[in-house]
Design an enzyme around this catalytic site. Structure first.
Site, PDB file in Angstrom:
ATOM      1  N   THR A  83       0.813  -1.214   0.000  1.00 57.23           N
ATOM      2  CA  THR A  83       0.000   0.000   0.000  1.00 57.23           C
ATOM      3  C   THR A  83       0.847   1.265   0.000  1.00 57.23           C
ATOM      4  O   THR A  83       0.309   2.359   0.004  1.00 57.23           O
ATOM      5  CB  THR A  83      -0.949   0.019   1.216  1.00 57.23           C
ATOM      6  OG1 THR A  83      -0.165   0.012   2.411  1.00 57.23           O
ATOM      7  CG2 THR A  83      -1.894  -1.160   1.191  1.00 57.23           C
ATOM      8  N   MET A  84       2.150   1.118   0.010  1.00 59.24           N
ATOM      9  CA  MET A  84       3.020   2.288  -0.003  1.00 59.24           C
ATOM     10  C   MET A  84       2.898   3.010  -1.342  1.00 59.24           C
ATOM     11  O   MET A  84       2.721   2.375  -2.377  1.00 59.24           O
ATOM     12  CB  MET A  84       4.477   1.881   0.224  1.00 59.24           C
ATOM     13  CG  MET A  84       4.768   1.465   1.644  1.00 59.24           C
ATOM     14  SD  MET A  84       4.576   2.805   2.838  1.00 59.24           S
ATOM     15  CE  MET A  84       3.032   2.380   3.614  1.00 59.24           C
ATOM     16  N   PRO A  85       3.017   4.316  -1.312  1.00 56.59           N
ATOM     17  CA  PRO A  85       2.857   5.082  -2.561  1.00 56.59           C
ATOM     18  C   PRO A  85       4.040   4.922  -3.507  1.00 56.59           C
ATOM     19  O   PRO A  85       5.161   4.687  -3.078  1.00 56.59           O
ATOM     20  CB  PRO A  85       2.768   6.533  -2.070  1.00 56.59           C
ATOM     21  CG  PRO A  85       3.516   6.534  -0.783  1.00 56.59           C
ATOM     22  CD  PRO A  85       3.285   5.179  -0.173  1.00 56.59           C
ATOM     23  N   TRP A  86       3.720   5.032  -4.756  1.00 53.80           N
ATOM     24  CA  TRP A  86       4.746   5.177  -5.778  1.00 53.80           C
ATOM     25  C   TRP A  86       4.785   6.661  -6.072  1.00 53.80           C
ATOM     26  O   TRP A  86       3.766   7.279  -6.378  1.00 53.80           O
ATOM     27  CB  TRP A  86       4.400   4.385  -7.030  1.00 53.80           C
ATOM     28  CG  TRP A  86       4.516   2.907  -6.829  1.00 53.80           C
ATOM     29  CD1 TRP A  86       4.959   2.248  -5.712  1.00 53.80           C
ATOM     30  CD2 TRP A  86       4.191   1.902  -7.774  1.00 53.80           C
ATOM     31  NE1 TRP A  86       4.923   0.907  -5.908  1.00 53.80           N
ATOM     32  CE2 TRP A  86       4.453   0.660  -7.168  1.00 53.80           C
ATOM     33  CE3 TRP A  86       3.705   1.928  -9.066  1.00 53.80           C
ATOM     34  CZ2 TRP A  86       4.245  -0.542  -7.830  1.00 53.80           C
ATOM     35  CZ3 TRP A  86       3.501   0.724  -9.716  1.00 53.80           C
ATOM     36  CH2 TRP A  86       3.782  -0.483  -9.100  1.00 53.80           C
ATOM     37  N   ILE A  87       5.943   7.247  -6.008  1.00 50.65           N
ATOM     38  CA  ILE A  87       6.096   8.686  -6.126  1.00 50.65           C
ATOM     39  C   ILE A  87       6.550   9.043  -7.538  1.00 50.65           C
ATOM     40  O   ILE A  87       7.491   8.470  -8.061  1.00 50.65           O
ATOM     41  CB  ILE A  87       7.133   9.220  -5.101  1.00 50.65           C
ATOM     42  CG1 ILE A  87       6.789   8.760  -3.683  1.00 50.65           C
ATOM     43  CG2 ILE A  87       7.269  10.728  -5.204  1.00 50.65           C
ATOM     44  CD1 ILE A  87       5.432   9.193  -3.197  1.00 50.65           C
TER      45      ILE A  87
END
Length: 97
Positions: free
Chosen positions: A33-37
């Site tokens: 669930t971590m963002p892709w920046i």
């Protein structure tokens, strides 16, 4: 090589070489669930500037989101002045009638 990040959003995953080899089964549900920046920049930044930015953004996400550095994905998109506009005017056309 096509600049997939400026085109059809449905093709981003298929076109980005760093994402094409991504195997989601290798990370936990929490980490997935971590963002892709994505960072859009005017062309001209050095590799060293991008490296330092990537390190700082990664540290901030680790500190504030509780992820591991390995789960942080950052894409730098160098945008030419011909492909960036403010107030309806391309940056490449600034100062022209």
């Amino acid at each position: 090589m096509p600049r997939c990040w400026q085109g059809n959003r449905t093709n981003d995953f298929a076109c980005a070489p760093t994402l094409a080899s991504f195997d989601p089964s290798t990370i936990s549900q929490r980490e997935s669930t971590m963002p892709w920046i994505r960072i859009d920049l005017s062309e001209g930044r050095t590799v060293e500037q991008k490296q330092k930015t990537a390190e700082a953004v990664t540290r901030a996400l680790v500190e504030h989101c509780g992820c591991t550095p390995e789960t942080v994905s950052i894409v730098f998109n160098d945008v030419s002045d011909d492909n960036w506009a403010f107030g309806g005017k391309l940056l490449s056309q600034r100062g022209k009638p």
